[in-house]
Design a protein around this motif. Structure first.
Motif, PDB file in Angstrom:
ATOM      1  N   GLN A  17       9.073   3.492   8.557  1.00 47.97           N
ATOM      2  CA  GLN A  17      10.380   3.486   7.924  1.00 47.97           C
ATOM      3  C   GLN A  17      10.467   2.429   6.825  1.00 47.97           C
ATOM      4  O   GLN A  17      11.069   2.662   5.766  1.00 47.97           O
ATOM      5  N   ILE A  18       9.871   1.261   7.083  1.00 47.60           N
ATOM      6  CA  ILE A  18       9.884   0.206   6.066  1.00 47.60           C
ATOM      7  C   ILE A  18       9.121   0.646   4.820  1.00 47.60           C
ATOM      8  O   ILE A  18       9.584   0.464   3.683  1.00 47.60           O
ATOM      9  N   VAL A  19       7.936   1.241   5.034  1.00 43.84           N
ATOM     10  CA  VAL A  19       7.150   1.729   3.903  1.00 43.84           C
ATOM     11  C   VAL A  19       7.912   2.809   3.145  1.00 43.84           C
ATOM     12  O   VAL A  19       7.926   2.841   1.901  1.00 43.84           O
ATOM     13  N   ASP A  20       8.584   3.691   3.897  1.00 48.29           N
ATOM     14  CA  ASP A  20       9.365   4.759   3.279  1.00 48.29           C
ATOM     15  C   ASP A  20      10.470   4.181   2.394  1.00 48.29           C
ATOM     16  O   ASP A  20      10.667   4.601   1.247  1.00 48.29           O
ATOM     17  N   ILE A  21      11.191   3.187   2.909  1.00 50.50           N
ATOM     18  CA  ILE A  21      12.278   2.561   2.150  1.00 50.50           C
ATOM     19  C   ILE A  21      11.733   1.858   0.908  1.00 50.50           C
ATOM     20  O   ILE A  21      12.307   1.967  -0.188  1.00 50.50           O
ATOM     21  N   LEU A  22      10.600   1.153   1.057  1.00 50.28           N
ATOM     22  CA  LEU A  22      10.016   0.449  -0.087  1.00 50.28           C
ATOM     23  C   LEU A  22       9.559   1.416  -1.167  1.00 50.28           C
ATOM     24  O   LEU A  22       9.755   1.165  -2.375  1.00 50.28           O
ATOM     25  N   LEU A  23       8.966   2.538  -0.759  1.00 51.00           N
ATOM     26  CA  LEU A  23       8.514   3.526  -1.739  1.00 51.00           C
ATOM     27  C   LEU A  23       9.681   4.146  -2.491  1.00 51.00           C
ATOM     28  O   LEU A  23       9.640   4.305  -3.712  1.00 51.00           O
ATOM     29  N   THR A  25      12.644   2.807  -2.905  1.00 53.20           N
ATOM     30  CA  THR A  25      13.202   1.759  -3.764  1.00 53.20           C
ATOM     31  C   THR A  25      12.387   1.597  -5.039  1.00 53.20           C
ATOM     32  O   THR A  25      12.943   1.460  -6.133  1.00 53.20           O
ATOM     33  N   TYR A  26      11.068   1.636  -4.894  1.00 46.53           N
ATOM     34  CA  TYR A  26      10.196   1.503  -6.066  1.00 46.53           C
ATOM     35  C   TYR A  26      10.381   2.666  -7.034  1.00 46.53           C
ATOM     36  O   TYR A  26      10.461   2.470  -8.258  1.00 46.53           O
TER      37      TYR A  26
END
Length: 274
Positions: A17-23, A25-26
């Protein structure tokens, strides 16, 4: 045999989920950077208004208005592709210029150093005499499309030849010179003008063309102002103005020589409105 059931480990789901949110956002950040300073910003505001009307009409039970806005949103994807075509093209070109897809070998340093010496000598000469000039230097993204709009030359670059091209009232002095390695591909070329509304009004067509080509390619473009004799460089949509000969040489070496291309040792203060 002992095995680990990764699917039942809750921390993997949290990391995902963190990776998903960061991607996400990017991606959103890159989209904002692509459309920043363009007319697309106003179009985004218009789309936001449509969605707000859709939400309000649904909340208040305004069926006709809700139907209209819903149909607009349904076919909006195709409209967005058409309306944002320049921005989408710019974004795809920036993605294609990433190092992941870069395979072309860089020119030898000795050849590029000769090119840099010729460019510094020519621009310094023209700057002192207020001879307007516009020179685009190809890096990873090919400039053949723009070179084809001018007069083909395929000539070895020398400072004397470059100066002669931009002497006023000569056949090739209008337009840009396109350079690849140590060769002048063409002269009198047409470059796309930047549509950035934040550009200072005091900047003329040469500067806008230099910014325009730097927004869609990774090239460096040198500008010599006919009015002031000031020397500028455009890179990645940013204009660095009023450079001295030493600053010009250092920036060219930093961006064109293989030994220093990955270094970020120079902090540039010039901006579009500088």
């Amino acid at each position: 045999m002992f095995t680990i059931d990764f699917e039942n480990l809750p921390w993997l789901a949290y990391i995902g989920q963190i990776v998903d949110i960061l991607l996400v956002t990017y991606v959103v950040y890159k989209l904002i950077m692509i459309i920043r300073g363009t007319r697309a910003v106003q179009l985004v505001k218009g789309i936001a208004v449509i969605f707000m009307i859709w939400f309000v009409s649904n909340f208040l039970g305004l069926s006709t208005l809700e139907f209209i806005t819903k149909q607009t949103a349904t076919f909006g994807l195709l409209a967005i592709i058409i309306i944002f075509q320049p921005e989408l093209r710019r974004g795809l070109e920036q993605l294609g210029r990433s190092r992941l897809f870069t395979s072309r070998s860089a020119p030898k340093n000795d050849s590029m150093q000769t090119t840099i010496d010729a460019l510094v000598k020519a621009t310094s000469y023209m700057g002192k005499r207020r001879i307007g000039a516009l020179v685009s230097i190809e890096k990873e993204t090919g400039l053949n499309d723009y070179a084809e709009t001018g007069i083909p030359m395929q000539a070895v670059l020398t400072s004397e030849l470059l100066i002669n091209i931009f002497i006023p009232n000569t056949p090739l002095h209008d337009g840009a010179v396109v350079i690849k390695n140590d060769k002048i591909l063409a002269a009198g070329c047409y470059l796309p003008l930047s549509e950035d509304n934040t550009i200072s009004k005091e900047l003329g067509t040469r500067h806008r063309a230099a910014l325009g080509i730097s927004e869609v390619t990774d090239c460096l473009t040198l500008i010599v102002s006919e009015e002031t004799g000031g020397i500028s460089i455009s890179k990645s949509g940013t204009l660095y103005r009023n450079l001295s000969a030493e600053q010009l040489r250092e920036m060219l070496e930093q961006n064109l020589l293989r030994a220093t291309s990955s270094e970020n040792r120079w902090q540039w203060g010039g901006r579009k409105n500088g």
